[in-house]
Scaffold this motif. Structure first.
Motif, PDB file in Angstrom:
ATOM      1  N   TYR A  44     129.772  30.392  62.998  1.00  0.00           N
ATOM      2  CA  TYR A  44     128.456  31.017  62.946  1.00  0.00           C
ATOM      3  C   TYR A  44     127.368  29.961  62.758  1.00  0.00           C
ATOM      4  O   TYR A  44     126.341  29.969  63.445  1.00  0.00           O
ATOM      5  N   PHE A  45     127.608  29.025  61.834  1.00  0.00           N
ATOM      6  CA  PHE A  45     126.610  28.007  61.527  1.00  0.00           C
ATOM      7  C   PHE A  45     126.343  27.116  62.733  1.00  0.00           C
ATOM      8  O   PHE A  45     125.191  26.877  63.119  1.00  0.00           O
ATOM      9  N   VAL A  46     127.415  26.620  63.348  1.00  0.00           N
ATOM     10  CA  VAL A  46     127.250  25.695  64.477  1.00  0.00           C
ATOM     11  C   VAL A  46     126.633  26.403  65.680  1.00  0.00           C
ATOM     12  O   VAL A  46     125.748  25.847  66.352  1.00  0.00           O
ATOM     13  N   GLU A  47     127.060  27.607  65.970  1.00  0.00           N
ATOM     14  CA  GLU A  47     126.504  28.342  67.113  1.00  0.00           C
ATOM     15  C   GLU A  47     125.020  28.644  66.898  1.00  0.00           C
ATOM     16  O   GLU A  47     124.208  28.501  67.816  1.00  0.00           O
ATOM     17  N   THR A  48     124.660  29.040  65.676  1.00  0.00           N
ATOM     18  CA  THR A  48     123.249  29.327  65.371  1.00  0.00           C
ATOM     19  C   THR A  48     122.412  28.060  65.464  1.00  0.00           C
ATOM     20  O   THR A  48     121.307  28.052  66.026  1.00  0.00           O
ATOM     21  N   LEU A  49     122.949  26.956  64.924  1.00  0.00           N
ATOM     22  CA  LEU A  49     122.233  25.681  64.966  1.00  0.00           C
ATOM     23  C   LEU A  49     122.069  25.195  66.407  1.00  0.00           C
ATOM     24  O   LEU A  49     121.014  24.651  66.772  1.00  0.00           O
ATOM     25  N   THR A  50     123.087  25.403  67.224  1.00  0.00           N
ATOM     26  CA  THR A  50     123.001  25.045  68.648  1.00  0.00           C
ATOM     27  C   THR A  50     121.858  25.802  69.320  1.00  0.00           C
ATOM     28  O   THR A  50     121.047  25.224  70.058  1.00  0.00           O
ATOM     29  N   ASP A  51     121.768  27.102  69.054  1.00  0.00           N
ATOM     30  CA  ASP A  51     120.692  27.928  69.620  1.00  0.00           C
ATOM     31  C   ASP A  51     119.320  27.452  69.149  1.00  0.00           C
ATOM     32  O   ASP A  51     118.366  27.381  69.931  1.00  0.00           O
ATOM     33  N   GLU A  52     119.210  27.135  67.859  1.00  0.00           N
ATOM     34  CA  GLU A  52     117.923  26.721  67.296  1.00  0.00           C
ATOM     35  C   GLU A  52     117.462  25.391  67.884  1.00  0.00           C
ATOM     36  O   GLU A  52     116.274  25.225  68.204  1.00  0.00           O
ATOM     37  N   ILE A  53     118.388  24.443  68.017  1.00  0.00           N
ATOM     38  CA  ILE A  53     118.033  23.138  68.575  1.00  0.00           C
ATOM     39  C   ILE A  53     117.634  23.281  70.041  1.00  0.00           C
ATOM     40  O   ILE A  53     116.645  22.683  70.497  1.00  0.00           O
ATOM     41  N   GLU A  54     118.375  24.086  70.790  1.00  0.00           N
ATOM     42  CA  GLU A  54     118.029  24.320  72.198  1.00  0.00           C
ATOM     43  C   GLU A  54     116.628  24.909  72.318  1.00  0.00           C
ATOM     44  O   GLU A  54     115.811  24.451  73.130  1.00  0.00           O
ATOM     45  N   SER A  55     116.331  25.899  71.520  1.00  0.00           N
ATOM     46  CA  SER A  55     115.027  26.561  71.583  1.00  0.00           C
ATOM     47  C   SER A  55     113.898  25.589  71.259  1.00  0.00           C
ATOM     48  O   SER A  55     112.885  25.532  71.964  1.00  0.00           O
ATOM     49  N   ALA A  56     114.076  24.809  70.188  1.00  0.00           N
ATOM     50  CA  ALA A  56     113.027  23.863  69.777  1.00  0.00           C
ATOM     51  C   ALA A  56     112.832  22.764  70.816  1.00  0.00           C
ATOM     52  O   ALA A  56     111.699  22.348  71.101  1.00  0.00           O
ATOM     53  N   ALA A  57     113.936  22.276  71.405  1.00  0.00           N
ATOM     54  CA  ALA A  57     113.831  21.219  72.414  1.00  0.00           C
ATOM     55  C   ALA A  57     113.173  21.729  73.693  1.00  0.00           C
ATOM     56  O   ALA A  57     112.354  21.036  74.313  1.00  0.00           O
ATOM     57  N   PHE A  58     113.510  22.967  74.095  1.00  0.00           N
ATOM     58  CA  PHE A  58     112.875  23.535  75.285  1.00  0.00           C
ATOM     59  C   PHE A  58     111.374  23.753  75.079  1.00  0.00           C
ATOM     60  O   PHE A  58     110.593  23.677  76.035  1.00  0.00           O
ATOM     61  N   GLU A  59     110.949  24.015  73.850  1.00  0.00           N
ATOM     62  CA  GLU A  59     109.515  24.137  73.559  1.00  0.00           C
ATOM     63  C   GLU A  59     108.806  22.815  73.835  1.00  0.00           C
ATOM     64  O   GLU A  59     107.721  22.786  74.413  1.00  0.00           O
ATOM     65  N   TYR A  60     109.422  21.721  73.413  1.00  0.00           N
ATOM     66  CA  TYR A  60     108.863  20.389  73.702  1.00  0.00           C
ATOM     67  C   TYR A  60     108.792  20.157  75.211  1.00  0.00           C
ATOM     68  O   TYR A  60     107.773  19.690  75.740  1.00  0.00           O
ATOM     69  N   ILE A  61     109.896  20.465  75.912  1.00  0.00           N
ATOM     70  CA  ILE A  61     109.941  20.223  77.358  1.00  0.00           C
ATOM     71  C   ILE A  61     108.897  21.067  78.082  1.00  0.00           C
ATOM     72  O   ILE A  61     108.236  20.590  79.019  1.00  0.00           O
ATOM     73  N   LYS A  62     108.719  22.303  77.630  1.00  0.00           N
ATOM     74  CA  LYS A  62     107.698  23.165  78.227  1.00  0.00           C
ATOM     75  C   LYS A  62     106.315  22.527  78.091  1.00  0.00           C
ATOM     76  O   LYS A  62     105.522  22.504  79.042  1.00  0.00           O
ATOM     77  N   GLY A  63     106.034  21.992  76.904  1.00  0.00           N
ATOM     78  CA  GLY A  63     104.738  21.335  76.688  1.00  0.00           C
ATOM     79  C   GLY A  63     104.567  20.106  77.569  1.00  0.00           C
ATOM     80  O   GLY A  63     103.481  19.875  78.122  1.00  0.00           O
TER      81      GLY A  63
END
Length: 494
Positions: free
Chosen positions: A347-366
């Motif tokens: 649960y922890f690793v899967e959630t952290l994977t999702d959070e990192i992906e989301s935050a990194a895609f926000e940077y890429i979008k910008g």
């Protein structure tokens, strides 16, 4: 639907059996002094069980100066091996059959020249170029962001990179033509999310540049690899690697890649040099082991483990062997290779994977909204973000909020380390003598013609690699070839 390893979007790994089928390549980044001295280290590492070579070049080689240039004074052979010509490359790999090993070369602004030297040597050995396997880093964008070993402005630099893509797709189909590097972005002080976002954004820029050149994304994207850092936060690093695969699969698909090989993110990892401490250096063995295990659990295809003494000097032979043994113990004694993606479903690793992906895609979008990675670099956006992150981390260490064992907690007075590895400045004189001998024995006419042909090619739009290869084979020096391109392309000034 549950994600499976070896299937889009590759969160759980790029192969269905991962290390059960084949272990990662165990590399040790090495290169110092002269080609002859580095050759001895390579033979030593191969005898100790390393399964791939990784070449470190000295600073003059990285920025296109021969060892006899004024700018090379004090730097020859210091942070890597000095390579001035094909003659040095021949000495570097003496007794090593290039067709039987994989070689990673950490070189960027002069990548085309060093790759040409490697190809020329392989040809002299009678190797089948279509079987030649390895990687050239060839990632110039991160040099403008974090590392600084650039020569030419971004546009002509990108041309050289796509020339390598095009040439190798036809002549060296098994060669990885670029290793998009987050390692140095992280070493400069970025966060894990920034490392991921800026690296993939740079990768996206390379894809677009190759597409504009008319290359087939399913061909060239399958030869792109990545180079990531692995720091101390164990679960964050594992999640970062899992997120990287998933994000790259989506980025390549959105740009038109349909083959799974083109959508797969393969990466080399290196343990974090900036995490190592000069104080209590044996503590670094624990740090490196922790980081290496995270890289393996994250699914690395290739791994370098740092020597425990690297905060003090180039690694001693003993430290290099301990670093290699760390990988071998993980591979053969830990049991983590027996299961594909052991962290999958946590649960922890899967959630952290999702959070990192989301935050990194926000940077890429910008970054995309700014006009892409090249624009963001030219305006200093990535550099400023990294500087802020580095400042925040240092402030946290100094305030005690971030604990670093041996630095701000559990400190002790320690005697100076006696055994460090230093390179003597006399190395430069040896290299100068070799250059003088080379220039007195080669065909000056052949060199002049090859350099003139290269200059004309660079002024036009043809692929430059065959002309660089011709110059290399005539024993033109790295500095002479770089100077031709300097005249045509100019030099970058931030």
């Amino acid at each position: 639907m549950e994600e499976l390893p070896g299937i889009f979007p590759f969160t759980r790994g790029v192969k269905k059996d991962m290390y059960r089928g084949r272990l990662w390549t165990m590399r040790q980044y090495a290169g110092f002094s002269t080609a002859e001295e580095s050759n001895k280290r390579y033979h030593y590492l191969l005898s100790q069980g390393t399964t791939g070579l990784s070449v470190a070049f000295d600073l003059p080689t990285q920025i296109g100066y021969d060892s006899d240039h004024d700018m090379a004074d004090g730097e020859v052979g210091k942070v890597g091996v000095a390579i001035d010509s094909l003659a040095d490359m021949e000495l570097l790999f003496e007794g090593i059959e290039l067709e039987k090993i994989t070689t990673s070369m950490t070189i960027n602004s002069t990548a085309a020249i060093l790759l040409a030297m490697y190809i020329a040597l392989a040809k002299k050995q009678g190797a089948d170029l279509r079987e030649l396997s390895g990687t050239v880093q060839n990632d110039i964008l991160k040099e403008y962001v974090a590392r600084g070993t650039y020569i030419y402005p971004p546009v002509p630099s990108m041309r050289l990179i796509t020339d390598i893509f095009e040439y190798c797709s036809k002549e060296l189909p098994k060669w990885n033509t670029i290793s998009v590097s987050g390692y140095h972005i992280r070493e400069a002080g970025s966060t894990a999310v920034q490392e991921l976002a800026f690296t993939l954004s740079n990768g996206k820029a390379y894809l677009k540049a190759a597409l504009e050149k008319g290359l087939d994304i399913n061909v060239f994207a399958s030869r792109i690899s990545f180079f990531f850092n692995c720091h101390n936060n164990f679960f964050e690093e594992i999640a970062k690697f899992r997120a990287a695969r998933r994000m790259w699969a989506k980025i390549t698909r959105d740009l038109g890649a349909t083959s799974e090989k083109a959508q797969s993110l393969r990466f080399h990892a290196q343990t974090g040099g900036s995490t190592l401490t000069a104080q209590q250096p044996l503590n670094n063995i624990v740090r490196v082991s922790n980081q290496a295990l995270a890289a393996v659990l994250g699914g690395a295809q290739s791994l370098h483990t740092n020597g425990y003494d690297e905060a003090l000097s180039l690694p001693t032979e003993e430290a290099a062997k301990t670093a290699l043994r760390t990988q071998q113990i993980i591979a053969y004694e830990s049991g983590v290779v027996d299961t594909v993606d052991p962290m999958g479903g946590s649960y922890f690793v899967e959630t952290l994977t999702d959070e990192i992906e989301s935050a990194a895609f926000e940077y890429i979008k910008g970054i995309d909204e700014m006009g892409g990675a090249v624009w963001a670099i030219e305006k200093g956006y990535m550099q400023d973000e990294i500087a802020k992150a580095a400042y925040d981390f240092q402030r946290a260490v100094e305030s005690g909020e971030q604990i670093v064992v041996g630095i701000n907690k559990y400190t002790e007075e320690a005697p100076a380390v006696k055994q460090v590895f230093r390179i003597d400045d006399s190395i430069r004189q040896l290299q100068i003598q070799k250059l003088q001998t080379l220039k007195s024995t080669r065909s000056a006419e052949a060199v002049e013609k090859a350099l003139t042909d290269l200059e004309q090619a660079a002024k036009g739009s043809v692929n430059t690699i065959p002309f660089i290869l011709n110059a290399v084979e005539s024993y033109a020096t790295l500095g002479e070839i770089s100077d031709v391109l300097r005249r045509v392309f100019g030099e970058f000034r931030p």
